[in-house]
Design an enzyme around this catalytic site. Structure first.
Site, PDB file in Angstrom:
ATOM      1  N   LEU A  33      12.835  -6.490   8.647  1.00 45.02           N
ATOM      2  CA  LEU A  33      13.290  -7.806   9.113  1.00 45.02           C
ATOM      3  C   LEU A  33      13.133  -7.993  10.625  1.00 45.02           C
ATOM      4  O   LEU A  33      13.417  -9.066  11.146  1.00 45.02           O
ATOM      5  CB  LEU A  33      14.736  -8.060   8.673  1.00 45.02           C
ATOM      6  CG  LEU A  33      14.957  -8.054   7.148  1.00 45.02           C
ATOM      7  CD1 LEU A  33      16.380  -8.440   6.803  1.00 45.02           C
ATOM      8  CD2 LEU A  33      13.979  -8.974   6.422  1.00 45.02           C
TER       9      LEU A  33
ATOM     10  N   ASN B 124      13.062   0.532  11.351  1.00 41.45           N
ATOM     11  CA  ASN B 124      12.069   0.704  12.428  1.00 41.45           C
ATOM     12  C   ASN B 124      11.977  -0.547  13.295  1.00 41.45           C
ATOM     13  O   ASN B 124      10.918  -1.124  13.506  1.00 41.45           O
ATOM     14  CB  ASN B 124      10.691   1.078  11.850  1.00 41.45           C
ATOM     15  CG  ASN B 124      10.105   0.017  10.951  1.00 41.45           C
ATOM     16  OD1 ASN B 124      10.824  -0.799  10.371  1.00 41.45           O
ATOM     17  ND2 ASN B 124       8.794   0.001  10.799  1.00 41.45           N
TER      18      ASN B 124
ATOM     19  N   ASP C   9      11.152   5.183   7.718  1.00 41.77           N
ATOM     20  CA  ASP C   9       9.988   4.459   7.192  1.00 41.77           C
ATOM     21  C   ASP C   9       9.136   3.839   8.298  1.00 41.77           C
ATOM     22  O   ASP C   9       9.635   3.268   9.257  1.00 41.77           O
ATOM     23  CB  ASP C   9      10.410   3.369   6.219  1.00 41.77           C
ATOM     24  CG  ASP C   9       9.192   2.698   5.616  1.00 41.77           C
ATOM     25  OD1 ASP C   9       8.481   3.370   4.851  1.00 41.77           O
ATOM     26  OD2 ASP C   9       8.913   1.537   5.957  1.00 41.77           O
TER      27      ASP C   9
ATOM     28  N   HIS D 282       8.935   8.213   3.801  1.00 43.51           N
ATOM     29  CA  HIS D 282       7.587   7.664   4.031  1.00 43.51           C
ATOM     30  C   HIS D 282       6.677   8.888   4.095  1.00 43.51           C
ATOM     31  O   HIS D 282       6.703   9.642   5.062  1.00 43.51           O
ATOM     32  CB  HIS D 282       7.591   6.894   5.359  1.00 43.51           C
ATOM     33  CG  HIS D 282       6.232   6.475   5.838  1.00 43.51           C
ATOM     34  ND1 HIS D 282       5.868   5.143   5.939  1.00 43.51           N
ATOM     35  CD2 HIS D 282       5.165   7.179   6.256  1.00 43.51           C
ATOM     36  CE1 HIS D 282       4.622   5.066   6.409  1.00 43.51           C
ATOM     37  NE2 HIS D 282       4.172   6.292   6.609  1.00 43.51           N
TER      38      HIS D 282
ATOM     39  N   ASN E 286       0.002   0.201   5.351  1.00 44.20           N
ATOM     40  CA  ASN E 286       0.200   1.648   5.309  1.00 44.20           C
ATOM     41  C   ASN E 286       1.304   1.996   4.306  1.00 44.20           C
ATOM     42  O   ASN E 286       2.424   1.531   4.475  1.00 44.20           O
ATOM     43  CB  ASN E 286       0.583   2.159   6.704  1.00 44.20           C
ATOM     44  CG  ASN E 286       0.542   3.669   6.769  1.00 44.20           C
ATOM     45  OD1 ASN E 286      -0.142   4.308   5.977  1.00 44.20           O
ATOM     46  ND2 ASN E 286       1.277   4.235   7.700  1.00 44.20           N
TER      47      ASN E 286
ATOM     48  N   ASP F 293       8.094  -3.946   0.594  1.00 44.94           N
ATOM     49  CA  ASP F 293       7.616  -3.459   1.908  1.00 44.94           C
ATOM     50  C   ASP F 293       7.212  -4.660   2.774  1.00 44.94           C
ATOM     51  O   ASP F 293       6.228  -4.598   3.525  1.00 44.94           O
ATOM     52  CB  ASP F 293       6.464  -2.461   1.756  1.00 44.94           C
ATOM     53  CG  ASP F 293       6.264  -1.647   3.041  1.00 44.94           C
ATOM     54  OD1 ASP F 293       7.013  -1.840   4.018  1.00 44.94           O
ATOM     55  OD2 ASP F 293       5.333  -0.816   3.067  1.00 44.94           O
TER      56      ASP F 293
ATOM     57  N   HIS G 206       4.094  -9.576  10.616  1.00 45.06           N
ATOM     58  CA  HIS G 206       3.411  -9.373  11.906  1.00 45.06           C
ATOM     59  C   HIS G 206       2.912 -10.720  12.388  1.00 45.06           C
ATOM     60  O   HIS G 206       2.542 -11.581  11.579  1.00 45.06           O
ATOM     61  CB  HIS G 206       2.229  -8.405  11.749  1.00 45.06           C
ATOM     62  CG  HIS G 206       2.649  -6.978  11.553  1.00 45.06           C
ATOM     63  ND1 HIS G 206       3.229  -6.228  12.555  1.00 45.06           N
ATOM     64  CD2 HIS G 206       2.603  -6.169  10.463  1.00 45.06           C
ATOM     65  CE1 HIS G 206       3.513  -5.011  12.094  1.00 45.06           C
ATOM     66  NE2 HIS G 206       3.158  -4.957  10.819  1.00 45.06           N
TER      67      HIS G 206
HETATM   68  O1  DOR Z   1       2.245  -1.300   6.363  1.00 40.97           O
HETATM   69  C1  DOR Z   1       3.314  -0.921   6.803  1.00 40.97           C
HETATM   70  N1  DOR Z   1       4.017  -1.667   7.677  1.00 40.97           N
HETATM   71  N2  DOR Z   1       3.809   0.251   6.395  1.00 40.97           N
HETATM   72  C2  DOR Z   1       4.918   0.791   6.932  1.00 40.97           C
HETATM   73  O2  DOR Z   1       5.311   1.861   6.525  1.00 40.97           O
HETATM   74  C3  DOR Z   1       5.617   0.094   8.040  1.00 40.97           C
HETATM   75  C4  DOR Z   1       5.360  -1.353   8.003  1.00 40.97           C
HETATM   76  C5  DOR Z   1       5.777  -2.091   9.254  1.00 40.97           C
HETATM   77  O3  DOR Z   1       6.901  -1.880   9.734  1.00 40.97           O
HETATM   78  O4  DOR Z   1       5.010  -2.922   9.737  1.00 40.97           O
END
Ligand code: DOR
Length: 436
Positions: free
Chosen positions: A76, A107, A164, A191, A290, A317, A321
């Site tokens: 989030l 993260n 993660d 992860h 990922n 997941d 972005h």
């Molecule tokens: O594709 C991913 N994006 N895999 C992850 O493990 C983290 C995530 C992210 O926080 O953007």
């Protein structure tokens, strides 16, 4: 749902969802019934002939009524990257996608690795449109070195711990995390990625990466870490949950471990059961994720793992972005895609309608199974449970149109894809939180 279907008739219950096909995997319910809600609680689930008295009635004839969906894996971005998502906007995307509970990964910037940051998340969550559960870090700053104060995180309300986005590479650190967390019956969400093997990879290592001349991430980068984590879970007796399983070998390792009685559970994402690395030929950076999208063989293995129960949960997941970050050369784009608003449509289109999972099996992986992994009380449509409910039109078809997402970010590789099955209404704590 149009207005005439939501007319109230007299007082009595606060809300009644009438005439829908109610599916509750826990009680093995799959029948036409009415759901009676009062004070945020499900009071009864039964077929009534009598005239219903309620402040509000939702006509759910022809619709599927399921426990509110639970996403145990969402990013989030708050605190730190509120330009990409906030807890509030993430919750709006969640209810639009049929989710009534979502778990946020730690993260963030700074990472959620102490009691104060967990409290911050729960403070922000008060304004959210759905329930938010916080996952805390395994290690301070997600550096993989020093354990967080797990006891403090739990007391502040963390429902699991995870680094993660990054693996815990040091085996002794992960062993300690498993041992501590087992004192709280807390799952450790792993992860699994061997960084020395994934190295500079940007996509799955195989025929397509070779063709395109791109650096690959081999399947073994995930599988070696899953093998290690399973060994540590078996040794410590602690609960391990493996995030975003993406390869055939990973599914096999988890299947064997479960047969031996290891306390391991796992999840798969809609993108990993739908897309293959062939999509990277378009160079769409929204498909960079990922773990990476793998081969058809892996997609088939994930579908088999979902079907035979090796894979317990479906998680998004959801990884928002910004456009600026994604509109760069493939090598430089950050991995991740938004998934909250497409997950249910992909489950219905790719798994239920293709007869890989029954409705009950699919709903279990989106509700009661994640609730069990995380010890949450939701995930049920039964008497005395919280009234978190999702009403779905199983036949409605729609086309994925990212600009319409309620998420702040639009990075979806599914743009333009036709899906079946649409959320009509999402009810959180007895109140309508989203209506199509
Ligand atoms: O594709 C991913 N994006 N895999 C992850 O493990 C983290 C995530 C992210 O926080 O953007």
């Amino acid at each position: 749902m149009n207005k005439s279907t939501r007319e109230g008739r007299g007082s009595g219950y606060d809300l009644v969802i009438s005439g829908g096909r109610v599916i509750d995997p826990e009680t093995k319910t799959d029948r036409i019934a009415d759901v009676f809600i009062q004070d945020g609680i499900i009071k009864k689930v039964e077929k009534t002939r009598a005239r219903i008295k309620a402040k509000e009635i939702i006509d759910a004839r022809g619709k599927v009524v399921v426990p509110g969906l639970i996403d145990m894996h969402a990013h989030l971005r708050e605190p730190g990257r509120e330009d990409e998502e906030t807890i509030y906007t993430g919750s709006c995307a969640a209810v639009a996608g049929g989710f009534t509970s979502i778990c946020c990964m730690p993260n963030t910037q700074p990472p959620i690795d102490n009691q104060e940051t967990v409290k911050f998340v729960y403070q922000k969550a008060k304004e959210a449109r759905c329930r938010i559960y916080c996952i805390g870090c395994i290690t301070k700053g997600q550096k993989g070195e020093e354990l967080t104060e797990i006891n403090d995180l739990v007391r502040a309300g963390a429902v699991a711990i995870s680094d993660d986005g990054k693996p815990v590479s040091n085996s002794q650190v992960l062993r300690n995390a498993l041992e501590y967390s087992s004192m709280f019956d807390l799952p450790v969400i792993s992860h699994c990625e061997d960084l020395s093997l994934s190295a500079n990879g940007v996509m799955h290592e195989g025929f397509v990466s070779t063709n395109l001349g791109m650096c690959g991430i081999p399947a073994v980068a995930e599988e070696t870490m899953i093998a290690r984590d399973i060994a540590l879970a078996e040794f410590t007796g602690a609960r391990l949950h493996i995030a975003h399983v993406s390869t055939e070998g990973s599914v096999d390792l988890i299947r064997q471990a479960k047969k031996r009685g290891v306390r391991v559970t796992c999840e798969a994402t809609p993108h990993h059961f739908t897309l293959t690395d062939e999509i990277i030929r378009t160079f769409d950076t929204n498909a960079k994720v990922n773990p990476p999208l793998r081969t058809k063989r892996d997609v088939d293995a994930i579908r088999r793992g979902l079907k035979d129960g090796t894979i317990d949960c479906i998680a998004t997941d959801h990884a928002p972005h910004s456009i600026e970050e994604k509109e760069v050369e493939f090598d430089f784009a950050p991995p991740g895609l938004v998934g909250l608003e497409t997950a249910l449509g992909l489950v219905i289109t790719e798994l239920i309608n293709k007869r890989i999972l029954s409705w009950t099996q699919a709903v279990a992986k989106l509700t009661i199974n994640p609730a069990r992994v995380l010890n949450l009380e939701g995930g049920r449509v039964k008497r005395n449970s919280p009234a978190d409910i999702t009403i779905i039109d199983p036949k409605a078809s729609w086309v994925v149109d990212p600009p319409k997402f309620l998420s702040k970010s639009k990075n979806s590789p599914f743009a333009g894809r036709k899906l079946r099955g649409k959320v009509c209404c999402t009810i959180v704590n007895g109140k309508v939180a989203f209506e199509a």
